[in-house]
Scaffold this active site. Sequence first.
Site, PDB file in Angstrom:
ATOM      1  N   SER A   1       0.201  -4.021   5.199  1.00 18.03           N
ATOM      2  CA  SER A   1       1.615  -3.713   5.042  1.00 18.03           C
ATOM      3  C   SER A   1       2.323  -3.419   6.353  1.00 18.03           C
ATOM      4  CB  SER A   1       1.810  -2.536   4.081  1.00 18.03           C
ATOM      5  OG  SER A   1       0.954  -1.486   4.423  1.00 18.03           O
TER       6      SER A   1
ATOM      7  N   ASP B   1       7.312   7.905   1.885  1.00 13.27           N
ATOM      8  CA  ASP B   1       5.953   8.379   1.588  1.00 13.27           C
ATOM      9  C   ASP B   1       5.314   9.056   2.794  1.00 13.27           C
ATOM     10  OD1 ASP B   1       5.364   6.255   3.245  1.00 13.27           O
ATOM     11  OD2 ASP B   1       4.205   5.127   1.765  1.00 13.27           O
TER      12      ASP B   1
ATOM     13  N   HIS C   1       3.981   5.028   5.638  1.00 11.52           N
ATOM     14  CA  HIS C   1       4.424   3.747   6.160  1.00 11.52           C
ATOM     15  C   HIS C   1       5.658   3.947   7.034  1.00 11.52           C
ATOM     16  CE1 HIS C   1       2.140   2.643   2.530  1.00 11.52           C
ATOM     17  NE2 HIS C   1       1.800   1.589   3.245  1.00 11.52           N
TER      18      HIS C   1
END
Length: 360
Positions: A74, A236, A239
């Site tokens: 990611s 979060d 990230h």
Amino acid sequence: MGATGAARKLASAAALGGGGLSVLGAGLYGVLVAEAKIARRLIGNATDVPPQATGWYGRGRPGPAIRIALLGDSGAAGYGVHRVEDTTGAHLATGVAAQADRRVHLRSFAQVGAQSSALADQVDAALATHPDLAVVIIGANDVTHTVLPSASVRHLAEGVRRLREEDIAVVVGTCPDLGTVRPIPQPLKQVAREWSRRLAAAQTITVVENGGRSVSLGDILGPEFDAAPALLFGPDRFHPSADGYKQLASVLIPSCLAALDLLPEDEAMPEPRRREGILPVAAAAVRAARTAGTEVDGTEVGGTQRGLRGRWVELRHRRRRPSTDAESPGEHEDAVEDPSASAPASTPTSTPTSAPVGGE
């Protein structure tokens, strides 16, 4: 054992198919298993699908076009942002197009939650598109899922080797320093830092040994995160945010240009005043893991690639380029769109989507 010896041993264990657990120690491994479970509970699972960055960039610029394949997790995909212009891929492709004054076609094969074992399928897909350059960001999920580092490195080595066999330039952004992630508590935070740095050093060794060049992501967001956590990390707290992905791409762009032989001649040689020079690969790998943006690439000394302490490499701190507002990708090479226009909604494709600088 010192950090240099540990990194060399870990990379050697991967090359020989060994487990590599002794490099970290059974106790350290057990602590990290507990740390990973705590971190995953605090952070949660990544479920959103990132915007798809695949497409044409550098509209109006001349050819021939540069074709880039983006592989990994990611961190490559841009998990957590909602506009395609905020993804790593869009920043990377726009920056390369602007600095090279060429059109760029970027194809993203990155997947949210991907571990190094996922690279085999991603490389299969990338090879079919015949890119000039492959950019890989991988490793964080291996740490948070307690994959043995030697296994992680072995998968990466195979991917880099296959890409280089097809004469594709390879730039690998190594495992970020997970000690900068706030949801991971002390003293477990230090374990994550140790594990991720050792993995990054071993990744650097194996990337160079297989013909690619590495760029340390290190604590690229660390100091800025302490100053403005809401700005550079997403909701979060794991990230990166949109600004965080822009920072991430900024350290990769100069090395991408170097891999494509598109940097000016005055940047061809290492500059001692910038703490650049020629070192054995293991020593350079440990140093790089501690300093974000450090590039390591193979070289020769006196006409030979190896000295008494292994492969010779150049350690570089490439000059970062002025940032350019990221474009939204065009679907066709001759597409002409206003780069300032808002990005279209993401359209799902059969191409796998992306993964975190920090994991799943």
